[in-house]
Design an enzyme around this catalytic site. Structure first.
Site, PDB file in Angstrom:
ATOM      1  N   HIS A 157       0.806  -1.230   0.000  1.00  0.00           N
ATOM      2  CA  HIS A 157       0.000   0.000   0.000  1.00  0.00           C
ATOM      3  C   HIS A 157       0.842   1.285   0.000  1.00  0.00           C
ATOM      4  O   HIS A 157       0.563   2.226   0.733  1.00  0.00           O
ATOM      5  CB  HIS A 157      -0.949  -0.002   1.209  1.00  0.00           C
ATOM      6  CG  HIS A 157      -2.020  -1.049   1.144  1.00  0.00           C
ATOM      7  ND1 HIS A 157      -2.519  -1.553  -0.031  1.00  0.00           N
ATOM      8  CD2 HIS A 157      -2.703  -1.697   2.143  1.00  0.00           C
ATOM      9  CE1 HIS A 157      -3.462  -2.456   0.232  1.00  0.00           C
ATOM     10  NE2 HIS A 157      -3.586  -2.573   1.540  1.00  0.00           N
ATOM     11  N   GLU A 179     -11.504  -3.416  -2.895  1.00  0.00           N
ATOM     12  CA  GLU A 179     -10.582  -2.403  -3.413  1.00  0.00           C
ATOM     13  C   GLU A 179     -10.445  -2.571  -4.923  1.00  0.00           C
ATOM     14  O   GLU A 179      -9.872  -3.556  -5.381  1.00  0.00           O
ATOM     15  CB  GLU A 179      -9.221  -2.560  -2.736  1.00  0.00           C
ATOM     16  CG  GLU A 179      -9.274  -2.392  -1.233  1.00  0.00           C
ATOM     17  CD  GLU A 179      -8.221  -3.238  -0.522  1.00  0.00           C
ATOM     18  OE1 GLU A 179      -7.037  -2.903  -0.632  1.00  0.00           O
ATOM     19  OE2 GLU A 179      -8.583  -4.226   0.129  1.00  0.00           O
ATOM     20  N   HIS A 209      -9.421   2.257   0.377  1.00  0.00           N
ATOM     21  CA  HIS A 209      -9.384   1.111   1.283  1.00  0.00           C
ATOM     22  C   HIS A 209     -10.473   1.207   2.362  1.00  0.00           C
ATOM     23  O   HIS A 209     -10.209   0.946   3.536  1.00  0.00           O
ATOM     24  CB  HIS A 209      -7.997   1.032   1.923  1.00  0.00           C
ATOM     25  CG  HIS A 209      -7.598  -0.337   2.389  1.00  0.00           C
ATOM     26  ND1 HIS A 209      -8.298  -1.035   3.360  1.00  0.00           N
ATOM     27  CD2 HIS A 209      -6.586  -1.138   2.012  1.00  0.00           C
ATOM     28  CE1 HIS A 209      -7.709  -2.193   3.563  1.00  0.00           C
ATOM     29  NE2 HIS A 209      -6.663  -2.291   2.757  1.00  0.00           N
TER      30      HIS A 209
HETATM   31  C1  GAL Z   1      -5.636  -5.323   2.189  1.00  0.00           C
HETATM   32  C2  GAL Z   1      -4.687  -6.436   1.911  1.00  0.00           C
HETATM   33  C3  GAL Z   1      -4.557  -7.257   3.171  1.00  0.00           C
HETATM   34  C4  GAL Z   1      -4.149  -6.400   4.344  1.00  0.00           C
HETATM   35  C5  GAL Z   1      -5.086  -5.218   4.456  1.00  0.00           C
HETATM   36  C6  GAL Z   1      -4.662  -4.240   5.495  1.00  0.00           C
HETATM   37  O1  GAL Z   1      -5.747  -4.522   1.053  1.00  0.00           O
HETATM   38  O2  GAL Z   1      -5.129  -7.204   0.839  1.00  0.00           O
HETATM   39  O3  GAL Z   1      -3.644  -8.302   2.984  1.00  0.00           O
HETATM   40  O4  GAL Z   1      -2.837  -5.966   4.174  1.00  0.00           O
HETATM   41  O5  GAL Z   1      -5.155  -4.537   3.245  1.00  0.00           O
HETATM   42  O6  GAL Z   1      -4.596  -4.824   6.755  1.00  0.00           O
END
Ligand code: GAL
Length: 401
Positions: free
Chosen positions: A156, A365, A227
């Protein structure tokens, strides 16, 4: 949609009752009335849910002001967004009884967003949504090194990412908020000065649209997303395991144990990851399928298309089992990450004094596929100078009785 009719009718009913029952113009001032929603204050529903206080988001961080911006439409639907990480903080939509419900799980003040490990609650994610293997990619023969902030991988956008920067905000009217952010050449290890503009728009048809645009002065990679953690029964109302989900995908990108795609694009048919037909999320979430084990539940990229589409296409739909709130997601993006809140531990206090309990929210997402910069057969995430990155996604709310 019948609920759109019902709300004005109920407001009319309340107005008539008030006319009959009160003898003067003195207004029953509810402490929870946030803006100028006078009709709202008398409805039982609105007394149960309110937007976080603007003052709790007002601060100055690194010389930039943070605030909370409220979008609203004629149906009393309201979206609250902070320019800290461009986060969607609250979204109030009516349930099947017309009761306003906050479907966004997260904090109700700025401070917890700024502290500790990032939960990514409601955040704009950039420069790259999801993982890049080992925090490395090569572009035109040059290898770039990014932070490895998730086991061996980059997640991210890195240590700060776009979720913890202050965006410049311009609320142009009741329904539109424009956020811009200029990311410096080399920020988080990515090449190019990247100028991003994200526009949140709330329509009168109860759609929250997120439109993304970006340009760069050097060739780079980019995968922006939002997110938000949703619970369609309302934030803090328990798990999402009884929600019903449908995803418009026949294929997905299987991952390894560190959640990096293997590079293969495989069929969903016959697997417990298939949501082509609407299915209860909890039905197969503890299956022994290797992919479910790697994801610790659902944490996978579903393939919607082979490239970004010129128009919005239906991607997924979710029904809150208790509320009847129905959310339809459409996007121009070729992928959608379905994450079932497997890393939620209940260690954070969220809005309403509740905890972010295990699997008490889900994320959808819209994005390009994880680790695309290292995967030859995935749609490209490269952005070159002179090109404009342009994509959008819409979350539409209605009810099913
Ligand atoms: C999501 C990701 C997960 C985790 C989450 C945040 O987008 O796919 O693996 O990292 O964010 O906790």
């Amino acid at each position: 949609m019948n609920f759109q009719l019902r709300l004005p009718l109920s407001i009319l009913g309340i107005f008539l009752l008030a006319l009959g029952g009160c003898n003067s113009g003195s207004k029953n001032q509810s402490a929870e009335t946030t803006n100028s929603q006078a009709t709202d204050s008398t409805a039982t529903a609105s007394q149960e849910v309110s937007l976080p206080a603007k003052a709790d988001f007002q601060n100055t961080i690194s010389g930039k002001k943070t605030d909370l911006y409220v979008l609203k439409n004629k149906n009393n639907v309201q979206a609250a967004i902070t320019n800290y990480g461009g986060r969607l903080v609250s979204l109030l939509v009516p349930d099947k009884a017309g009761k306003m419900t906050d479907v966004i799980v997260g904090f109700d003040k700025l401070q917890p967003f700024t502290e500790g490990a990032d939960t990514y609650f409601g955040a704009l994610i950039g420069r790259y949504g999801n993982r890049i293997a080992k925090g490395k990619f090569t572009l035109d023969g040059k290898t770039y090194t990014l932070a490895t902030n998730n086991g061996p991988n980059h997640l991210h956008g890195g240590k700060v990412g776009f979720s913890r920067v202050i965006w410049d905000a311009n609320q142009t009217n009741d329904s539109t908020l424009v956020l811009t952010y200029v990311s410096k050449d080399g920020e988080e290890g990515y090449p190019g000065t990247l100028t991003s503009k994200v526009t949140y728009t709330l329509s009168s048809a109860n759609e929250l649209k997120i439109a993304y645009e970006a340009t760069t002065d050097k060739k780079t990679v980019l995968n922006l997303t939002n997110h938000s953690y949703f619970n369609l029964n309302g934030a803090g109302s328990g798990t999402i395991l009884d929600h019903q989900l449908q995803i418009n995908a026949d294929r997905y990108t299987p991952v390894d144990s560190t959640l990096i795609p293997t590079g293969k694009i495989e069929a969903l048919a016959g697997t417990p990851l298939n949501f082509k037909k609407a299915t209860i999320i909890g039905d197969r979430i503890n299956d022994t399928h290797q992919q479910i084990k790697f994801g610790k539940g659902y944490d996978h990229n579903y393939v919607l298309a082979t490239q970004r589409s010129a128009t919005l296409k239906p991607a997924a739909a979710v029904l809150g089992d208790k509320s009847g709130i129905y959310m339809e997601v459409s996007t121009q993006e070729p992928g959608i990450q379905f994450y079932s809140g497997n890393f939620m531990t209940g260690s954070n206090q969220i809005k309403g004094g509740k905890k972010d309990e295990y699997r008490s929210a889900f994320c959808l997402e819209t994005q390009h596929f994880p680790d695309s910069p290292n995967q030859r057969n995935f749609p490209s995430t490269v952005l070159a100078p002179g090109q404009t990155y342009k994509t959008s996604s819409v979350y539409k709310f209605s009810v099913k009785q």
